[in-house]
Design a protein around this motif. Structure first.
Motif, short mmCIF file in Angstrom:
data_model
loop_
_atom_site.label_atom_id
_atom_site.label_comp_id
_atom_site.label_asym_id
_atom_site.label_seq_id
_atom_site.Cartn_x
_atom_site.Cartn_y
_atom_site.Cartn_z
N PRO A 64 0.80 -1.23 0.00
CA PRO A 64 0.00 0.00 0.00
C PRO A 64 0.83 1.28 0.00
N ARG A 65 2.10 1.21 0.39
CA ARG A 65 2.94 2.42 0.38
C ARG A 65 3.65 2.63 -0.96
N ARG A 66 3.39 1.74 -1.90
CA ARG A 66 3.99 1.83 -3.22
C ARG A 66 2.91 2.13 -4.24
N HIS A 67 3.17 3.07 -5.14
CA HIS A 67 2.18 3.34 -6.19
C HIS A 67 2.31 2.29 -7.28
N ASP A 68 1.27 1.53 -7.47
CA ASP A 68 1.25 0.49 -8.50
C ASP A 68 0.33 0.89 -9.64
N VAL A 69 0.74 0.49 -10.85
CA VAL A 69 -0.12 0.60 -12.03
C VAL A 69 -0.19 -0.80 -12.65
N VAL A 70 -1.40 -1.32 -12.75
CA VAL A 70 -1.60 -2.64 -13.35
C VAL A 70 -2.28 -2.45 -14.70
N LEU A 71 -1.66 -2.95 -15.74
CA LEU A 71 -2.18 -2.85 -17.10
C LEU A 71 -2.67 -4.22 -17.53
N VAL A 72 -3.96 -4.32 -17.84
CA VAL A 72 -4.56 -5.58 -18.28
C VAL A 72 -4.95 -5.40 -19.73
N ILE A 73 -4.25 -6.09 -20.63
CA ILE A 73 -4.42 -5.77 -22.05
C ILE A 73 -4.90 -6.98 -22.85
N GLY A 74 -5.53 -6.68 -23.99
CA GLY A 74 -5.81 -7.71 -24.98
C GLY A 74 -7.26 -8.12 -25.15
N LYS A 75 -8.05 -8.13 -24.06
CA LYS A 75 -9.42 -8.63 -24.16
C LYS A 75 -10.48 -7.56 -23.89
N GLY A 76 -10.17 -6.55 -23.12
CA GLY A 76 -11.11 -5.46 -22.89
C GLY A 76 -12.42 -5.93 -22.29
N HIS A 77 -13.52 -5.64 -22.99
CA HIS A 77 -14.83 -6.03 -22.45
C HIS A 77 -15.38 -7.29 -23.13
N GLU A 78 -14.55 -7.97 -23.93
CA GLU A 78 -15.03 -9.16 -24.65
C GLU A 78 -15.48 -10.22 -23.64
N ARG A 79 -16.64 -10.82 -23.91
CA ARG A 79 -17.24 -11.77 -22.98
C ARG A 79 -16.95 -13.21 -23.38
N TRP A 80 -15.84 -13.44 -24.03
CA TRP A 80 -15.46 -14.78 -24.45
C TRP A 80 -13.94 -14.83 -24.63
N ILE A 81 -13.43 -16.04 -24.57
CA ILE A 81 -12.05 -16.33 -24.97
C ILE A 81 -12.13 -17.45 -26.00
N LYS A 82 -11.42 -17.29 -27.10
CA LYS A 82 -11.46 -18.29 -28.16
C LYS A 82 -10.50 -19.43 -27.81
N ASP A 83 -11.03 -20.64 -27.81
CA ASP A 83 -10.25 -21.83 -27.48
C ASP A 83 -10.74 -22.98 -28.33
N LEU A 84 -9.82 -23.64 -29.05
CA LEU A 84 -10.17 -24.76 -29.93
C LEU A 84 -11.29 -24.36 -30.89
N ASN A 85 -11.13 -23.16 -31.48
CA ASN A 85 -12.05 -22.65 -32.50
C ASN A 85 -13.46 -22.37 -31.97
N LYS A 86 -13.61 -22.31 -30.66
CA LYS A 86 -14.91 -22.00 -30.08
C LYS A 86 -14.78 -20.80 -29.14
N HIS A 87 -15.86 -20.03 -29.05
CA HIS A 87 -15.91 -18.93 -28.11
C HIS A 87 -16.38 -19.45 -26.75
N VAL A 88 -15.47 -19.46 -25.79
CA VAL A 88 -15.78 -19.93 -24.44
C VAL A 88 -16.16 -18.72 -23.59
N PRO A 89 -17.29 -18.76 -22.88
CA PRO A 89 -17.72 -17.60 -22.08
C PRO A 89 -16.63 -17.14 -21.12
N TYR A 90 -16.48 -15.81 -21.03
CA TYR A 90 -15.48 -15.19 -20.15
C TYR A 90 -16.09 -13.92 -19.57
N GLU A 91 -15.78 -13.65 -18.34
CA GLU A 91 -16.38 -12.51 -17.63
C GLU A 91 -16.05 -11.18 -18.29
N GLY A 92 -14.86 -11.05 -18.83
CA GLY A 92 -14.40 -9.79 -19.41
C GLY A 92 -13.42 -9.10 -18.48
#
Length: 522
Positions: A483-511
């Motif tokens: 808590p005494r250190r300023h952290d920046v966490v960058l989460v990149i690549g999926k944004g608000h997409e509600r799926w992850i593609k796996d084995l050619n299928k869209h698998v539900p993902y929270e986002g």
């Protein structure tokens, strides 16, 4: 005019695509003598599962003859293919040189050429397409009373206000024309659409002419055996928007801008330039651009803009980052070319509150002094731009935050991205957390192992956590543990997409956006 077998054959022949018409043992160049040749098709599709009574089926891509089994019983009226499929169906076949081009032309006619009833705007570039499209739609909605549709890699909007998650950056031609028809029938006057390089490579926009086309930028991306074999091929496909536009909006600072101007001159297409500047210049002529913008102050929290010599005032966007002001300037230029007057100052400012789900979404956890950004950054250029923003925002007085990057990379394609993401970040962050993104068949573990192998800076920590939710959780837990250190966490690549593609299928993902909001209680 309804689309029939006879009119379809005539259209394809006129465009030099038709090879022959096959019906039983008859091979001809016309439809004379074929029963029902003047009967309108009831539907058009490229999916055999959607074949019904009176359907025209276009057999494109990796179509296998056995897909036709059972189609005759469901009422298949005719098919379009690049090879004779009469052994699998009794329906007449229109044999063509290119089924994807045929699909675009036939879909346009089936739906009554809806693009002719719209002011059609196409936007291409390696980065910034989506944000620019949203900004442009906001301006045109303000100008037209909410009558601007949108096709983007994030969402499609057919009524000016309802957004539905999309599957492709640029829809398949049939889907695009069908949605255009729905938009026109719903009263839309404008359509803003992202145009990917693949859209030209596989003819998703074949036959479309954009009233306004825009070329934002180019940098290496989508280079792989299943996308573009080389940068030259990638750029060539993106350049094709020029000859297919009535007016081109061009980033004057884009790489290869001179080549694109040559394209425009050869096609007789007028060009209007925009340029993001470090400081103001005396006039448009001095900047070499029709539209310009520059920081209003040293903080870069707002920008001043000028269009055709007219000052548009100070712009303060909801979306942060210099690159988003460049996107905003492009949107102003596009909207002006589409008919919004330069003196409609309030209308041109309508994009300021615009948000794009999953784009530069900033959440702060005060208790742990942690800032989290969710973004779609996925290649060298976009990751570098994201880190530039972090350093400009929080890197003053030599006190750099502890930066963690949660990232994966696409499987089975764009292999260079894995190295590029690492190279863009490794000398500017403290920690990588490699995780799952999208893949067809390539294991997530192999992709993460590749990315980790490109880390050459021994001062940056690396962790691999395949489960994406667990990876984000780990990054936030690590930040909140200090808590005494300023952290920046960058989460990149999926944004608000509600799926992850796996084995050619869209698998539900929270986002990513929802995961972060849930974990931070935002």
């Amino acid at each position: 005019m309804a689309l029939t077998l006879a009119s379809a054959a005539e259209l394809l022949n006129r465009h030099h695509l038709l090879r022959e018409v096959i019906h039983g043992d008859s091979w001809t160049l016309d439809t004379d003598g074929i029963d029902g040749a003047d009967t309108p098709f009831a539907s058009i599709t490229y999916d055999t599962r959607q074949v019904g009574e009176g359907s025209l089926l276009i057999c494109k891509g990796r179509f296998r003859p056995e897909f036709l089994d059972g189609c005759d019983e469901r009422g298949l009226a005719a098919y379009v293919a690049e090879t004779d499929l009469s052994e699998r169906t009794k329906a007449p076949g229109l044999i063509v040189d290119d089924a994807r081009k045929a699909l675009a032309l036939l879909a346009t006619e089936f739906y009554g050429r809806p693009q002719d009833e719209l002011t059609l705007i196409g936007i291409t570039g390696t980065k910034g397409k989506t944000t620019t499209a949203y900004f442009t739609q906001a301006i045109l909605n303000a100008y037209s009373g909410g009558r601007c549709a949108l096709f983007s890699s994030v969402d499609n909007c057919l009524d000016g206000h309802t957004y539905v998650e999309s599957d492709l950056t640029t829809p398949e031609s049939l889907d695009a024309v069908r949605m255009m028809r729905e938009a026109v029938d719903g009263g839309m006057r404008y359509l803003v659409m992202e145009v990917s390089s693949q859209a030209y490579k596989v003819h998703r926009v074949y036959g479309f002419t954009f009233d306004v086309g825009a070329f934002l930028n180019i940098s290496p991306d989508h280079i792989s055996p299943i996308e573009h074999p080389t940068l030259e091929d990638y750029l060539y496909c993106k350049r094709r928007i020029t000859a297919n536009s009535r007016t081109l909006i061009l980033n004057a600072r884009a790489d290869h801008a001179d080549l694109i101007r040559q394209d425009a001159a050869a096609a007789g297409v007028p060009v209007r330039d925009f340029a993001l500047l470090d400081e103001p210049v005396a006039d448009s002529a001095a900047s070499g651009a029709d539209a310009t913008a520059w920081p209003a102050d040293a903080s870069h929290d707002s920008y001043l803009m000028r269009l055709d010599g007219r000052d548009l005032g100070r712009y303060r966007l909801h979306l942060v980052g210099d690159f988003n002001y460049e996107n905003a300037l492009a949107a102003v230029s596009i909207a002006h070319a589409a008919g919004v007057p330069a003196d409609a100052i309030e209308t041109l400012h309508a994009m300021e509150p615009t948000r794009v789900s999953g784009r530069m979404e900033l959440t702060r956890d005060e208790d742990s002094d942690t800032d989290v950004i969710v973004d779609y950054a996925h290649n060298y250029t976009s990751v570098r731009a994201l880190l530039d923003f972090v350093y400009e925002r929080w890197g003053g007085n030599g006190e750099h935050p502890y930066i963690t990057l949660v990232a994966g990379s696409a499987g089975n394609k764009a292999y260079d991205r894995r190295r590029e993401i690492v190279e863009a970040a490794q000398d500017r962050i403290a920690r990588f957390v490699f995780t799952a993104e999208d893949t067809d068949t390539e294991p997530y573990e192999d992709i993460c192992r590749d990315m980790r192998s490109f880390v050459t800076n021994d001062r940056v920590a690396t962790t691999t956590i395949i489960d994406r939710v667990a990876a984000i959780t780990d990054a936030l837990d690590e930040a909140r543990a200090h808590p005494r250190r300023h952290d920046v966490v960058l989460v990149i690549g999926k944004g608000h997409e509600r799926w992850i593609k796996d084995l050619n299928k869209h698998v539900p993902y929270e986002g990513d956006d929802r995961v972060v909001a849930r974990l931070l209680g935002a």
